[in-house]
Design a protein around this motif. Structure first.
Motif, mmCIF file in Angstrom:
data_model
loop_
_atom_site.group_PDB
_atom_site.id
_atom_site.type_symbol
_atom_site.label_atom_id
_atom_site.label_comp_id
_atom_site.label_asym_id
_atom_site.label_seq_id
_atom_site.Cartn_x
_atom_site.Cartn_y
_atom_site.Cartn_z
ATOM 1 N N THR A 131 52.358 -83.391 27.661
ATOM 2 C CA THR A 131 53.770 -83.731 27.873
ATOM 3 C C THR A 131 54.367 -84.709 26.863
ATOM 4 O O THR A 131 55.422 -85.274 27.119
ATOM 5 N N ASN A 132 53.731 -84.904 25.724
ATOM 6 C CA ASN A 132 54.400 -85.717 24.699
ATOM 7 C C ASN A 132 53.766 -85.479 23.332
ATOM 8 O O ASN A 132 52.768 -84.771 23.210
ATOM 9 N N MET A 140 59.311 -87.480 23.123
ATOM 10 C CA MET A 140 59.558 -86.354 24.021
ATOM 11 C C MET A 140 59.170 -85.039 23.349
ATOM 12 O O MET A 140 59.516 -84.799 22.193
ATOM 13 N N ALA A 141 58.471 -84.206 24.095
ATOM 14 C CA ALA A 141 58.051 -82.892 23.604
ATOM 15 C C ALA A 141 58.738 -81.827 24.456
ATOM 16 O O ALA A 141 59.359 -82.154 25.469
ATOM 17 N N PRO A 142 58.649 -80.546 24.073
ATOM 18 C CA PRO A 142 59.249 -79.506 24.915
ATOM 19 C C PRO A 142 58.661 -79.484 26.322
ATOM 20 O O PRO A 142 59.273 -78.962 27.243
ATOM 21 N N SER A 152 61.216 -91.574 22.936
ATOM 22 C CA SER A 152 62.499 -91.033 22.481
ATOM 23 C C SER A 152 63.386 -90.573 23.632
ATOM 24 O O SER A 152 64.451 -90.008 23.400
ATOM 25 N N SER A 153 62.943 -90.781 24.861
ATOM 26 C CA SER A 153 63.832 -90.561 26.027
ATOM 27 C C SER A 153 63.669 -91.764 26.949
ATOM 28 O O SER A 153 63.096 -91.663 28.035
ATOM 29 N N HIS A 164 65.074 -77.973 29.918
ATOM 30 C CA HIS A 164 63.944 -78.015 30.850
ATOM 31 C C HIS A 164 62.634 -77.875 30.091
ATOM 32 O O HIS A 164 62.594 -77.271 29.027
ATOM 33 N N PRO A 165 61.559 -78.415 30.664
ATOM 34 C CA PRO A 165 60.255 -78.237 30.027
ATOM 35 C C PRO A 165 59.885 -76.756 29.919
ATOM 36 O O PRO A 165 60.227 -75.958 30.799
#
Lengths: 260, 79
Positions: A131-132, A140-142, A152-153, A164-165
Motif C-alpha cells: 500500500t505504499n 501514496m501508491a495506487p 504524500s497524502s 480508489h485503490p
C-alpha cells in the motif's frame, strides 16, 4: 541454552539453498524477506534453481537480484513483465519470473502487466502489495487504502480526488490469458504457508505451459507505516483484508488439476 | 511425551523484528537485551529452551530466514 547433544536431532527447517547467504537490506520485520524466502524454498523444492531467470523491478525489491543464487536481470521501472516476455520467448525452457512491488506493477507498470497477462505469457509474477512506495519514503501508491495517511497524502487518501485503490488480482483475473491469479497474505504463519503453496502452483502453471500466473501478496511496511513489525501484521489483517480479500480470482480447470 | 527440539538463530541475519517471539506458541523465544549483533540488533534466543517442540513456526514467520530448527529423534523405550 540446554541443547541435549547426546540425542540425535534432525533438521526440520533451514535457510533455503536458493536464498543467497548475504543479508538483505530490508527493514526488520518487512515481509519482502518472507516472500523471497518462499520463492527460494519453492524453487529449491522444484529443483529449478539452475534453470530460473528472475526479473527484478524498481522499488525496495530492486535488489532482489542480490538475494537469489540464480540469474537475474533488472528491468526499467514497471517494465519487468515486458523484459520477462522477451527472456521467456528466447529461452522458453527456462523458468522466468518477475518480482514486483505495487509502486512498480500497479502504477507505472500497469500497462506492461495487463499486456503480459492478456497475451497469456508463460510468466510467473510475484506481486508485493504493501500500500505504499516503500523505497522512496512511503508515498501514496495506487494501492493505498481510502483514508490512509502517507507522506504524500498527509490528510489521508481522498477517493474523490485521488481515486480508489486498484485491486490488481481482480483486474487481471478478467483477462483471458491469465491462468492462475490469486491473492494471499503474509500476516501470519497460516497465511505464509498458504502463500507458499500458491507460489508453487504459480510456478507449476508456468512449467506446464498453462498460461500467465500471478500471486499477489499482502505485505507489511513497518517503517513507512510507523508501526512495529507485529503491529504492522495486525494492520494488514484489520485494514487491508477488508479491501483486498484473499482468494483465488482465476484458476483455469487445467491449473486446478495440478497436484502441488 | 511431546516432541522436543531446539533452534539456532543465525545472528548475521537476525534483525530483532520479534515476529518469532510473538508467534512462538510456547513462549520459548525472547530478544537477548544483553548482547548486540554485528548490525546492532538484540538477537532472538531461546529463553525457555525446555518448552521448544521444534515445530518450526518461528522459522515460518522469520522474514530473514535466520532460524534453523532441529527436532530430536524420538527415543525408543527400552524394553
Amino acid at each position: 541454552m540446554t541443547v541435549m547433544t547426546d540425542i540425535p536431532a534432525k533438521i526440520v527447517y533451514q535457510r533455503p539453498e536458493a536464498f543467497d547467504p548475504r543479508v538483505t537490506h530490508y527493514c526488520p520485520g518487512c515481509t519482502h524477506g518472507t516472500a523471497h524466502r518462499l520463492v527460494a524454498e519453492v524453487l529449491d523444492e522444484m529443483g529449478e534453481v539452475g534453470n530460473t531467470i528472475g526479473v527484478a523491478s524498481v522499488g525496495c525489491s530492486v535488489f532482489a537480484y542480490n538475494y537469489f543464487k540464480f540469474d537475474f536481470v533488472e528491468a526499467a521501472h514497471g517494465r519487468a513483465p515486458a523484459m520477462a516476455t522477451g527472456v521467456k520467448r528466447l529461452l522458453p525452457e527456462r523458468t522466468v519470473f518477475t518480482y514486483q512491488g505495487d509502486g512498480d506493477l500497479a502504477s507505472i507498470g500497469m500497462g506492461e502487466i495487463v499486456g503480459a497477462a492478456s497475451r497469456g505469457e508463460l510468466l510467473t509474477v510475484v506481486f508485493i502489495n504493501n500500500t505504499n512506495y516503500g523505497m522512496t519514503g512511503g508515498q501514496m501508491a495506487p494501492t493505498t487504502l481510502p483514508g490512509q495517511v502517507t507522506t504524500s497524502s498527509p490528510t489521508g487518501r481522498d477517493v474523490a480526488r485521488q481515486g480508489h485503490p486498484i485491486q490488481t488480482a481482480e483486474l487481471l483475473a478478467t483477462l483471458e490469458g491469465a491462468a492462475y491469479v490469486v491473492r494471499r497474505s503474509l500476516h501470519n504463519v497460516r497465511e505464509v504457508r498458504r502463500a507458499k503453496k500458491a507460489i508453487r502452483t504459480a510456478f507449476e502453471t508456468q512449467k506446464h505451459k498453462l498460461g500467465f500466473s500471478l500471486v499477489e501478496l499482502l505485505s507489511t511496511c513497518p517503517t513507512n507505516w510507523r508501526l512495529s513489525p507485529a503491529e504492522a501484521r495486525d494492520w494488514v489483517e484489520e485494514r487491508m483484508l477488508p479491501y483486498f480479500p484473499l482468494g483465488d480470482y482465476k484458476v483455469t480447470p487445467a491449473v486446478a488439476e495440478l497436484k502441488v | 511425551m511431546p516432541a522436543k527440539g531446539y533452534i539456532e538463530v543465525n545472528e548475521l541475519y537476525c534483525k530483532a523484528c520479534e515476529l518469532c517471539v510473538t508467534d512462538c506458541p510456547f513462549d520459548v523465544l525472547a530478544l537477548d537485551m544483553t548482547r548486540l549483533t554485528s548490525k546492532g540488533y538484540h538477537p532472538a534466543y531461546m529463553v525457555n529452551p525446555d518448552a521448544c517442540t521444534g515445530c518450526g513456526i518461528c522459522a515460518v514467520s522469520c522474514p530473514d530466514a535466520a532460524i534453523t530448527v532441529y527436532r530430536y529423534e524420538r527415543q525408543r523405550p527400552e524394553a
